[in-house]
Scaffold this active site. Sequence first.
Site, PDB file in Angstrom:
ATOM      1  N   LYS A  21       0.846  -1.197   0.000  1.00 20.39           N
ATOM      2  CA  LYS A  21       0.000   0.000   0.000  1.00 20.39           C
ATOM      3  C   LYS A  21       0.878   1.242   0.000  1.00 20.39           C
ATOM      4  O   LYS A  21       1.795   1.360   0.823  1.00 20.39           O
ATOM      5  CB  LYS A  21      -0.903   0.024   1.243  1.00 20.39           C
ATOM      6  CG  LYS A  21      -2.134   0.925   1.106  1.00 20.39           C
ATOM      7  CD  LYS A  21      -3.147   0.318   0.155  1.00 20.39           C
ATOM      8  CE  LYS A  21      -4.511   0.980   0.287  1.00 20.39           C
ATOM      9  NZ  LYS A  21      -5.502   0.358  -0.625  1.00 20.39           N
ATOM     10  N   THR A  66      -4.045  -5.146   0.718  1.00 18.56           N
ATOM     11  CA  THR A  66      -3.374  -3.858   0.889  1.00 18.56           C
ATOM     12  C   THR A  66      -4.205  -2.931   1.776  1.00 18.56           C
ATOM     13  O   THR A  66      -3.654  -2.075   2.472  1.00 18.56           O
ATOM     14  CB  THR A  66      -3.093  -3.184  -0.465  1.00 18.56           C
ATOM     15  OG1 THR A  66      -4.321  -2.823  -1.101  1.00 18.56           O
ATOM     16  CG2 THR A  66      -2.294  -4.112  -1.371  1.00 18.56           C
ATOM     17  N   ASP A  67      -5.517  -3.100   1.783  1.00 20.41           N
ATOM     18  CA  ASP A  67      -6.353  -2.316   2.681  1.00 20.41           C
ATOM     19  C   ASP A  67      -6.035  -2.640   4.137  1.00 20.41           C
ATOM     20  O   ASP A  67      -6.084  -1.758   5.002  1.00 20.41           O
ATOM     21  CB  ASP A  67      -7.827  -2.586   2.383  1.00 20.41           C
ATOM     22  CG  ASP A  67      -8.743  -1.630   3.124  1.00 20.41           C
ATOM     23  OD1 ASP A  67      -8.696  -0.424   2.828  1.00 20.41           O
ATOM     24  OD2 ASP A  67      -9.481  -2.092   4.015  1.00 20.41           O
ATOM     25  N   PHE A 181      33.600  28.014 -11.101  1.00 23.32           N
ATOM     26  CA  PHE A 181      33.739  26.801 -11.905  1.00 23.32           C
ATOM     27  C   PHE A 181      34.702  27.108 -13.047  1.00 23.32           C
ATOM     28  O   PHE A 181      34.339  27.764 -14.028  1.00 23.32           O
ATOM     29  CB  PHE A 181      32.392  26.318 -12.435  1.00 23.32           C
ATOM     30  CG  PHE A 181      32.448  24.960 -13.075  1.00 23.32           C
ATOM     31  CD1 PHE A 181      33.039  23.887 -12.426  1.00 23.32           C
ATOM     32  CD2 PHE A 181      31.910  24.746 -14.332  1.00 23.32           C
ATOM     33  CE1 PHE A 181      33.098  22.627 -13.014  1.00 23.32           C
ATOM     34  CE2 PHE A 181      31.961  23.496 -14.932  1.00 23.32           C
ATOM     35  CZ  PHE A 181      32.554  22.434 -14.266  1.00 23.32           C
ATOM     36  N   ARG A 198      29.731  32.976  -9.084  1.00 22.67           N
ATOM     37  CA  ARG A 198      28.418  32.697  -9.665  1.00 22.67           C
ATOM     38  C   ARG A 198      27.430  32.392  -8.552  1.00 22.67           C
ATOM     39  O   ARG A 198      27.811  32.113  -7.396  1.00 22.67           O
ATOM     40  CB  ARG A 198      28.485  31.491 -10.613  1.00 22.67           C
ATOM     41  CG  ARG A 198      28.905  30.193  -9.931  1.00 22.67           C
ATOM     42  CD  ARG A 198      28.875  28.993 -10.856  1.00 22.67           C
ATOM     43  NE  ARG A 198      29.282  27.768 -10.147  1.00 22.67           N
ATOM     44  CZ  ARG A 198      29.169  26.543 -10.650  1.00 22.67           C
ATOM     45  NH1 ARG A 198      28.649  26.352 -11.855  1.00 22.67           N
ATOM     46  NH2 ARG A 198      29.560  25.498  -9.945  1.00 22.67           N
ATOM     47  N   VAL A 266      30.410  21.965  -7.644  1.00 23.30           N
ATOM     48  CA  VAL A 266      29.395  21.256  -6.864  1.00 23.30           C
ATOM     49  C   VAL A 266      29.976  19.943  -6.345  1.00 23.30           C
ATOM     50  O   VAL A 266      29.720  19.529  -5.212  1.00 23.30           O
ATOM     51  CB  VAL A 266      28.134  21.003  -7.709  1.00 23.30           C
ATOM     52  CG1 VAL A 266      27.085  20.249  -6.898  1.00 23.30           C
ATOM     53  CG2 VAL A 266      27.560  22.319  -8.227  1.00 23.30           C
ATOM     54  N   GLN A 267      30.783  19.289  -7.168  1.00 19.45           N
ATOM     55  CA  GLN A 267      31.386  18.015  -6.772  1.00 19.45           C
ATOM     56  C   GLN A 267      32.211  18.164  -5.493  1.00 19.45           C
ATOM     57  O   GLN A 267      32.115  17.350  -4.569  1.00 19.45           O
ATOM     58  CB  GLN A 267      32.272  17.466  -7.901  1.00 19.45           C
ATOM     59  CG  GLN A 267      31.521  16.948  -9.105  1.00 19.45           C
ATOM     60  CD  GLN A 267      31.240  18.002 -10.160  1.00 19.45           C
ATOM     61  OE1 GLN A 267      31.135  19.189  -9.854  1.00 19.45           O
ATOM     62  NE2 GLN A 267      31.105  17.572 -11.407  1.00 19.45           N
ATOM     63  N   ASN A 293      21.813  21.248 -10.386  1.00 22.28           N
ATOM     64  CA  ASN A 293      22.055  22.678 -10.514  1.00 22.28           C
ATOM     65  C   ASN A 293      20.738  23.415 -10.749  1.00 22.28           C
ATOM     66  O   ASN A 293      19.933  23.013 -11.593  1.00 22.28           O
ATOM     67  CB  ASN A 293      22.992  22.973 -11.688  1.00 22.28           C
ATOM     68  CG  ASN A 293      24.445  22.776 -11.326  1.00 22.28           C
ATOM     69  OD1 ASN A 293      24.847  23.040 -10.210  1.00 22.28           O
ATOM     70  ND2 ASN A 293      25.237  22.302 -12.281  1.00 22.28           N
ATOM     71  N   HIS A 295      19.945  26.758 -12.189  1.00 19.80           N
ATOM     72  CA  HIS A 295      20.681  27.787 -12.924  1.00 19.80           C
ATOM     73  C   HIS A 295      19.967  29.137 -12.877  1.00 19.80           C
ATOM     74  O   HIS A 295      18.747  29.221 -13.060  1.00 19.80           O
ATOM     75  CB  HIS A 295      20.867  27.363 -14.382  1.00 19.80           C
ATOM     76  CG  HIS A 295      21.712  26.137 -14.548  1.00 19.80           C
ATOM     77  ND1 HIS A 295      23.045  26.106 -14.204  1.00 19.80           N
ATOM     78  CD2 HIS A 295      21.417  24.895 -15.019  1.00 19.80           C
ATOM     79  CE1 HIS A 295      23.542  24.907 -14.462  1.00 19.80           C
ATOM     80  NE2 HIS A 295      22.571  24.153 -14.951  1.00 19.80           N
TER      81      HIS A 295
END
Length: 334
Positions: A21, A66-67, A181, A198, A266-267, A293, A295
């Site tokens: 569920k 599932t109920d 960067f 940036r 970012v890495q 990102n 942007h």
Amino acid sequence: MSSATVTSSEPGVLASAQYGKDLVRVLRVVRDGKFHHVVEYNVCVLLEGDIASSYTQADNSVVVATDSMKNITYYLAKVSPHILHPEHFALHLGTHIVSKYAHIHRAFVDVEQLRWSRIPIASDTVEGQTAPHPHAFWRDGGEKRIVKVEVDASAGKDKLVGRVSAGLVDLLVLKSTGSAFTGFVRDEYTTLTEVDDRIFSTSVDLSYTFAPISLAAPADDKNLAFDVPKELAEGDKGGVWDADKVSERARTATLDIFAKDESASVQATLYKMGQRVIAENAGVQSVSYKLPNKHYVPVDMRYLGVDNLTLAQAEVFVPLTAPSGLIAATIARK
């Protein structure tokens, strides 16, 4: 419904199966006198076990509806003393299900917690000070805390193993400087210009995985008992039983590194985040981030004779949703 049987003419075999569920929505109020706590969860429960015949022979006798899973989730939300702690609640729910049904060997419980924070109100006694309201809350952004639990009874109902990962998603962050960067590969396909400064914005998707834990089988007739250590042993700090503090530390580490790091990429920032989460939580075995990102491109106003493109003058930006970079990595404990 007519029954279906497996015959040698069938070209395939049932390789795996699970069902359950999804999107069970729960809001729980815990009252502590006039001071109330609330949690709102979206819960998914999936089961594995001796259920193949429900697929291959239309045999519904092995199906826990599932109920029923939905109803179990609501009942545990009512009676579990661990409801305010999503990792522990998910372990409780999974343990109850695999213990109650002999033919179910694994329960997978995912919990998504929505963020409710107390509304700060002006103090009645001290001017200029605020205090959290005891029972009024506001939706504190789109960020969600996530938990994924597997309770594994495949080795026996008295040899339960819990596997837990947790984290957060949709934590949107932005800083207007402190990100560069440069030095990336340049060839015939390169159009991106190098930048020393940036906007850096991303929607954080963080998950961390704890070391597996042994779980005690419920000792009561209804298989509802589930104990969490009241005092943390030294080895439990930073682990599953310390999950709320781990969540706080991981979130704080992510925000702190994001804000303070003079990001070369970012890495590189992602790697520092993961290292700190590992260092601060002894029970965490690995940390994964996905950082898309977001942007923001400066608007070209040269047609008006206005400089909005040079670094010192770029102040008006247009958000771009696609395409976007996606940076992902997993940092594992040595």
